[in-house]
Design a protein around this motif. Structure first.
Motif, PDB file in Angstrom:
ATOM      1  N   PHE A 194       0.818  -1.205  -0.012  1.00 24.37           N
ATOM      2  CA  PHE A 194       0.181   0.206   0.046  1.00 24.37           C
ATOM      3  C   PHE A 194       0.762   1.175  -0.015  1.00 24.37           C
ATOM      4  N   HIS A 195       0.343   2.197  -0.970  1.00 22.84           N
ATOM      5  CA  HIS A 195       1.052   3.545  -0.905  1.00 22.84           C
ATOM      6  C   HIS A 195       0.097   4.532  -0.780  1.00 22.84           C
ATOM      7  N   ASP A 196       0.380   5.694  -0.072  1.00 21.49           N
ATOM      8  CA  ASP A 196      -0.625   6.670   0.114  1.00 21.49           C
ATOM      9  C   ASP A 196       0.147   7.894   0.208  1.00 21.49           C
ATOM     10  N   PRO A 197       0.705   8.438  -0.969  1.00 24.95           N
ATOM     11  CA  PRO A 197       1.414   9.868  -1.000  1.00 24.95           C
ATOM     12  C   PRO A 197       0.418  10.953  -0.241  1.00 24.95           C
ATOM     13  N   GLN A 198       0.771  11.499   0.598  1.00 29.95           N
ATOM     14  CA  GLN A 198      -0.109  12.702   1.272  1.00 29.95           C
ATOM     15  C   GLN A 198       0.273  14.061   0.754  1.00 29.95           C
ATOM     16  N   ARG A 199       1.493  14.354   0.030  1.00 30.32           N
ATOM     17  CA  ARG A 199       1.631  15.555  -0.405  1.00 30.32           C
ATOM     18  C   ARG A 199       1.124  15.893  -2.100  1.00 30.32           C
ATOM     19  N   GLY A 200       0.640  16.870  -2.158  1.00 28.98           N
ATOM     20  CA  GLY A 200       0.233  17.180  -3.455  1.00 28.98           C
ATOM     21  C   GLY A 200      -1.097  16.372  -3.748  1.00 28.98           C
ATOM     22  N   GLN A 201      -1.290  15.657  -4.789  1.00 23.96           N
ATOM     23  CA  GLN A 201      -2.346  15.303  -5.180  1.00 23.96           C
ATOM     24  C   GLN A 201      -2.575  13.771  -4.444  1.00 23.96           C
ATOM     25  N   PRO A 202      -3.398  13.276  -3.644  1.00 19.20           N
ATOM     26  CA  PRO A 202      -3.421  11.879  -3.185  1.00 19.20           C
ATOM     27  C   PRO A 202      -3.753  10.882  -4.108  1.00 19.20           C
ATOM     28  N   ARG A 203      -3.179   9.811  -4.078  1.00 10.64           N
ATOM     29  CA  ARG A 203      -3.597   8.686  -5.021  1.00 10.64           C
ATOM     30  C   ARG A 203      -3.132   7.464  -4.420  1.00 10.64           C
ATOM     31  N   PRO A 204      -3.947   7.064  -3.284  1.00  5.92           N
ATOM     32  CA  PRO A 204      -3.667   5.791  -2.584  1.00  5.92           C
ATOM     33  C   PRO A 204      -3.929   4.489  -3.317  1.00  5.92           C
ATOM     34  N   HIS A 205      -2.993   3.761  -3.231  1.00  5.78           N
ATOM     35  CA  HIS A 205      -3.051   2.509  -4.230  1.00  5.78           C
ATOM     36  C   HIS A 205      -2.371   1.354  -3.686  1.00  5.78           C
ATOM     37  N   TYR A 206      -2.355   0.093  -4.001  1.00  3.32           N
ATOM     38  CA  TYR A 206      -1.712  -1.230  -3.784  1.00  3.32           C
ATOM     39  C   TYR A 206      -0.989  -1.284  -5.142  1.00  3.32           C
ATOM     40  N   ASP A 207       0.304  -1.679  -5.197  1.00  9.02           N
ATOM     41  CA  ASP A 207       1.273  -2.145  -6.172  1.00  9.02           C
ATOM     42  C   ASP A 207       0.867  -3.787  -6.089  1.00  9.02           C
ATOM     43  N   LEU A 208       0.504  -4.112  -7.407  1.00 12.57           N
ATOM     44  CA  LEU A 208       0.106  -5.806  -7.685  1.00 12.57           C
ATOM     45  C   LEU A 208       1.022  -6.170  -8.642  1.00 12.57           C
ATOM     46  N   THR A 209       1.291  -7.416  -8.666  1.00  8.29           N
ATOM     47  CA  THR A 209       2.027  -8.307  -9.585  1.00  8.29           C
ATOM     48  C   THR A 209       0.953  -8.612 -10.458  1.00  8.29           C
ATOM     49  N   PRO A 210       1.223  -9.284 -11.664  1.00 11.98           N
ATOM     50  CA  PRO A 210       0.514  -9.529 -12.767  1.00 11.98           C
ATOM     51  C   PRO A 210      -0.590 -10.658 -12.190  1.00 11.98           C
ATOM     52  N   GLU A 211      -0.007 -11.637 -11.298  1.00 11.45           N
ATOM     53  CA  GLU A 211      -0.921 -12.727 -10.850  1.00 11.45           C
ATOM     54  C   GLU A 211      -1.962 -12.030  -9.910  1.00 11.45           C
TER      55      GLU A 211
END
Length: 97
Positions: A45-62
């Motif tokens: 999980f990544h949740d950049p708080q500075r600037g424009q938020p875009r919370p997301h999880y990085d996923l593998t192809p599987e």
């Protein structure tokens, strides 16, 4: 709604993002619940708080394929941009900004 974007190369392998179109506390709870059911590690999980938020999880192809099988929406580049805009708008509404 939960979605996954197209695969892209980074750090020597392919990745995608699992995201939602609602960054309010309720929307993010839905994202985290989906990610747990999917088996995505918390560290993804990544949740950049500075600037424009875009919370997301990085996923593998599987995990991307599994997410789609579980009902995540496949996102084109245009869909991804729309998700980001909606997510930010819903966050502002929820926080009264």
């Amino acid at each position: 709604m939960i979605g996954v974007d197209e695969l892209f190369p980074a750090k020597g392998r392919l990745w995608c993002h699992l995201m939602c179109d609602d960054y309010s506390p309720e929307g993010l709870a839905e994202l985290h619940q989906f990610a747990r059911r999917l088996g995505a590690p918390e560290r993804a999980f990544h949740d950049p708080q500075r600037g424009q938020p875009r919370p997301h999880y990085d996923l593998t192809p599987e995990l991307r394929e599994k997410a789609l099988a579980m009902g995540a929406n496949p996102l084109s580049q245009a869909d991804l941009i729309a998700y980001l805009k909606r997510g930010r708008e819903r966050r502002k509404e929820a926080l009264g900004e």
